[in-house]
Design an enzyme around this catalytic site. Structure first.
Site, mmCIF file in Angstrom:
data_model
loop_
_atom_site.group_PDB
_atom_site.id
_atom_site.type_symbol
_atom_site.label_atom_id
_atom_site.label_comp_id
_atom_site.label_asym_id
_atom_site.label_seq_id
_atom_site.Cartn_x
_atom_site.Cartn_y
_atom_site.Cartn_z
ATOM 1 N N LYS A 131 -3.570 7.715 3.544
ATOM 2 C CA LYS A 131 -4.731 7.363 4.377
ATOM 3 C C LYS A 131 -4.498 7.752 5.831
ATOM 4 O O LYS A 131 -5.439 8.165 6.517
ATOM 5 C CB LYS A 131 -5.041 5.868 4.265
ATOM 6 C CG LYS A 131 -5.626 5.453 2.916
ATOM 7 C CD LYS A 131 -6.914 6.181 2.610
ATOM 8 C CE LYS A 131 -7.652 5.583 1.432
ATOM 9 N NZ LYS A 131 -8.732 6.470 0.943
ATOM 10 N N TYR A 170 0.831 -1.214 0.000
ATOM 11 C CA TYR A 170 0.000 0.000 0.000
ATOM 12 C C TYR A 170 0.867 1.268 0.000
ATOM 13 O O TYR A 170 0.466 2.321 -0.491
ATOM 14 C CB TYR A 170 -0.923 -0.047 1.213
ATOM 15 C CG TYR A 170 -2.245 0.662 1.045
ATOM 16 C CD1 TYR A 170 -3.008 0.519 -0.121
ATOM 17 C CD2 TYR A 170 -2.754 1.466 2.050
ATOM 18 C CE1 TYR A 170 -4.221 1.161 -0.264
ATOM 19 C CE2 TYR A 170 -3.972 2.110 1.924
ATOM 20 C CZ TYR A 170 -4.698 1.960 0.769
ATOM 21 O OH TYR A 170 -5.904 2.598 0.637
HETATM 22 N N1 LIG Z 1 -11.539 -0.852 -2.695
HETATM 23 C C1 LIG Z 1 -10.979 -1.028 -1.510
HETATM 24 O O1 LIG Z 1 -10.433 -2.109 -1.196
HETATM 25 C C2 LIG Z 1 -10.999 0.077 -0.500
HETATM 26 C C3 LIG Z 1 -10.822 -0.232 0.855
HETATM 27 C C4 LIG Z 1 -10.830 0.816 1.793
HETATM 28 C C5 LIG Z 1 -11.010 2.123 1.360
HETATM 29 N N2 LIG Z 1 -11.179 2.369 0.014
HETATM 30 C C6 LIG Z 1 -11.357 3.780 -0.382
HETATM 31 O O2 LIG Z 1 -12.654 3.956 -0.902
HETATM 32 C C7 LIG Z 1 -12.667 5.116 -1.724
HETATM 33 C C8 LIG Z 1 -13.371 4.797 -3.030
HETATM 34 O O3 LIG Z 1 -12.601 3.890 -3.791
HETATM 35 P P1 LIG Z 1 -13.226 2.625 -4.508
HETATM 36 O O4 LIG Z 1 -12.541 1.439 -3.953
HETATM 37 O O5 LIG Z 1 -14.712 2.690 -4.548
HETATM 38 O O6 LIG Z 1 -12.623 2.770 -5.993
HETATM 39 P P2 LIG Z 1 -13.150 3.527 -7.314
HETATM 40 O O7 LIG Z 1 -12.026 3.414 -8.274
HETATM 41 O O8 LIG Z 1 -14.468 3.010 -7.720
HETATM 42 O O9 LIG Z 1 -13.306 5.027 -6.793
HETATM 43 C C9 LIG Z 1 -12.232 5.943 -6.690
HETATM 44 C C10 LIG Z 1 -12.767 7.257 -7.199
HETATM 45 O O10 LIG Z 1 -11.813 8.307 -7.030
HETATM 46 C C11 LIG Z 1 -12.063 9.213 -8.088
HETATM 47 N N3 LIG Z 1 -10.974 10.164 -8.277
HETATM 48 C C12 LIG Z 1 -9.657 9.881 -8.530
HETATM 49 N N4 LIG Z 1 -8.977 11.036 -8.697
HETATM 50 C C13 LIG Z 1 -9.875 12.058 -8.523
HETATM 51 C C14 LIG Z 1 -9.796 13.471 -8.575
HETATM 52 N N5 LIG Z 1 -8.646 14.118 -8.850
HETATM 53 N N6 LIG Z 1 -10.923 14.201 -8.347
HETATM 54 C C15 LIG Z 1 -12.095 13.601 -8.072
HETATM 55 N N7 LIG Z 1 -12.238 12.252 -8.020
HETATM 56 C C16 LIG Z 1 -11.142 11.503 -8.250
HETATM 57 C C17 LIG Z 1 -12.245 8.298 -9.295
HETATM 58 O O11 LIG Z 1 -12.882 8.964 -10.365
HETATM 59 C C18 LIG Z 1 -13.113 7.206 -8.692
HETATM 60 O O12 LIG Z 1 -14.485 7.511 -8.866
HETATM 61 C C19 LIG Z 1 -11.196 5.534 -1.865
HETATM 62 O O13 LIG Z 1 -10.898 6.540 -0.919
HETATM 63 C C20 LIG Z 1 -10.460 4.259 -1.506
HETATM 64 O O14 LIG Z 1 -9.147 4.498 -1.086
HETATM 65 C C21 LIG Z 1 -11.193 1.393 -0.896
#
Ligand SMILES: NC(=O)c1ccc[n+]([C@@H]2O[C@H](COP(=O)([O-])OP(=O)(O)OC[C@H]3O[C@@H](n4cnc5c(N)ncnc54)[C@H](O)[C@@H]3O)[C@@H](O)[C@H]2O)c1
Length: 255
Positions: A161, A154
């Site tokens: 984070k 990560y």
């Molecule tokens: N998927 C996992 O395992 C996981 C676990 C814990 C936390 N998260 C967190 O959840 C959140 C959503 O991620 P996800 O897993 O649904 O993936 P995802 O790829 O579906 O969503 C990530 C989003 O970030 C947006 N993004 C990136 N750069 C950007 C910018 N400059 N301006 C505006 N938007 C921007 C993208 O367009 C996308 O919609 C993130 O913060 C991620 O770190 C994900």
């Protein structure tokens, strides 16, 4: 209108596919009585197409969280659809490839800066952009991946984070007087576009399958989305600066 979020107006960022955590949040929120405005980044027509899969049509506003003009115009753009906001969902994360997959020692500052700008600082900028629309009782909710530990692949996203978790506590501190809460959901690994961009993400998948006491589905975004809804609702009125783990209990177990 009935449901946990009856009558609430939400701004939901972060939908890019129907596997996005934000998509589940938007869907569940509508099913629970909320009016949802989405923001999209980059491929707007794709986001608009995905938005059509929601139970109700949802307008999509373009927001790149690193673009100061987008942020400055956000409140006015949102006002074209709703007269205020009861909740803002920050579901955004990005780090250049050099920052992930074991690149911690070599990633250049420019790339790390991008990761921190998009994934950490934006939590504050988005909240401030939406602040003119919020009133006492409103809530900001973001998504983290437990940053109390250093994870194998990560790397700088973990640092981003950790910063996000701290930023949420500071937002809670600074917006508390206005009655606005800030909380995070620490989700376990989910197969989204963001997750797939992390080389070695399968290590998380295996670890969770082995150790989460409640078990863990890598393709079910609903538990994380439900926690977001709960934090946006009126049922956590005195909770702010908090992180709720939605990870099958993984964080609580030693190896
Ligand atoms: N998927 C996992 O395992 C996981 C676990 C814990 C936390 N998260 C967190 O959840 C959140 C959503 O991620 P996800 O897993 O649904 O993936 P995802 O790829 O579906 O969503 C990530 C989003 O970030 C947006 N993004 C990136 N750069 C950007 C910018 N400059 N301006 C505006 N938007 C921007 C993208 O367009 C996308 O919609 C993130 O913060 C991620 O770190 C994900």
């Amino acid at each position: 209108m009935s449901g946990l979020l009856a009558g609430k107006r939400l701004l939901v960022t972060g939908v890019i596919t129907d596997a996005s955590i934000a998509f589940s949040v938007a869907k569940l929120a509508q099913e629970n009585g909320a009016q949802v405005v989405l923001t999209g980044y980059g491929r707007l027509s794709l986001v608009e197409r995905i938005a059509k899969r929601l139970p109700e049509p949802a307008p999509v506003i373009e927001v790149d969280v690193t673009n100061t003009e987008h942020l400055a115009g956000l409140a006015d753009r949102v006002r074209e659809h709703v007269d205020g906001l009861d909740g803002v969902v920050h579901s955004i994360g990005f780090a250049p490839q050099s920052c992930l997959g074991g690149g911690f020692l070599d990633a250049p500052w420019e790339d790390v800066a991008t990761a921190l700008h998009v994934s950490t600082f934006s939590y504050k900028s988005l909240a401030m952009a939406a602040l003119p629309l919020m009133s006492p009782g409103s809530a900001v909710v973001g998504l983290t991946f437990d940053a109390t530990k250093a994870w194998p692949v990560y790397d700088w996203m973990g640092v981003a984070k950790a910063g996000l978790e701290s930023a949420s506590r500071y937002l809670a501190l600074h917006l508390g007087k206005q009655g606005i809460r800030s909380n995070l959901v620490a989700a376990g690994p989910l197969r989204t576009i963001a997750a797939k961009s992390i080389p070695g993400f399968d290590q998380f998948e295996d670890a969770w399958a082995e150790r989460a006491p409640l078990g863990w589905s890598l393709t079910d975004q609903e538990p994380a989305a439900r926690a977001c809804l709960a934090l946006l609702s009126d049922w956590f009125p005195a909770t702010t600066g908090e992180i709720v783990h939605v990870d099958g209990g993984y964080h609580a177990i030693g190896s």
